[in-house]
Design an enzyme around this catalytic site. Sequence first.
Site: not given
Length: 186
Positions: A120, A134, A143, A151-152, A157, A178
Site C-alpha cells: 500500500y 490508508r 475497487n 487489487c489482490h 509492507s 499467478e
Amino acid sequence: MARPTPSLELAHTTIDTPVGPLLLVASQQGLVQISFECEGFDEVLDGLVGSLDGHLVSGPSVPGAPQQAPLEQAARQIDQYFHRARTTFEVTVDPLVLVGFRGDVQRHLTTIGYGQTASYAQVAEELGRPGAVRAVGTGCATNPVPIVLPCHRVVRSDGALGGYRGGLEVKQRLLDLEAQNLVAAG
C-alpha cells in the site's frame, strides 16, 4: 424546460470461476462492477441501481454497446485468466466508477505486474502521495472491478495480505494462481 437525464442501463450476468460465482455488471460504456458471492448479488445490484441512478436490463448485452458487449468480453477474459491463458485484461471499465483519488489508485493497479505484489505504501509513493497509505487501502477496498483491476496484488509492507472484498482466501488463491503460472511458464 430541461429534459430529464435517462437512467443508466445496467446489464448483468453471473459466471462460475474457481473462486466461486462472480457477478458482472456493465453499462453501455463498460464494466461497472465485479462482485463476489459473499457480497450478496441482490444487494450489490440494488446498491448499483441506487448509486448510479440506473436500471437493470435483461440479457447479457446492453443495447447500444460496442461490437462486443462488455459483459461477454469480461466473462471471456476472466475465464482465460483462470485458465492461465491471460495475464492482462483488455476490458473497458466505465469511467463513471473510477473517481477521485480512489479512481487514481484503481487505474494504477494495472501497473502492478502479473505475479507481482506492491505494498500500500509503494502504491501511495508511486502516485506521488506518500502519506496516503490508508487512502490507497480504501481505493483497493472500493475497487469496483477486482481481478480486472488487480487489487489482490496490493499487500501490507510486512508482506501480510491486508484485506480483500472477496475474502483473504480468495486473495491468496489469486496470488497463488499467478505465481504458479509464472513458474510453469518459466
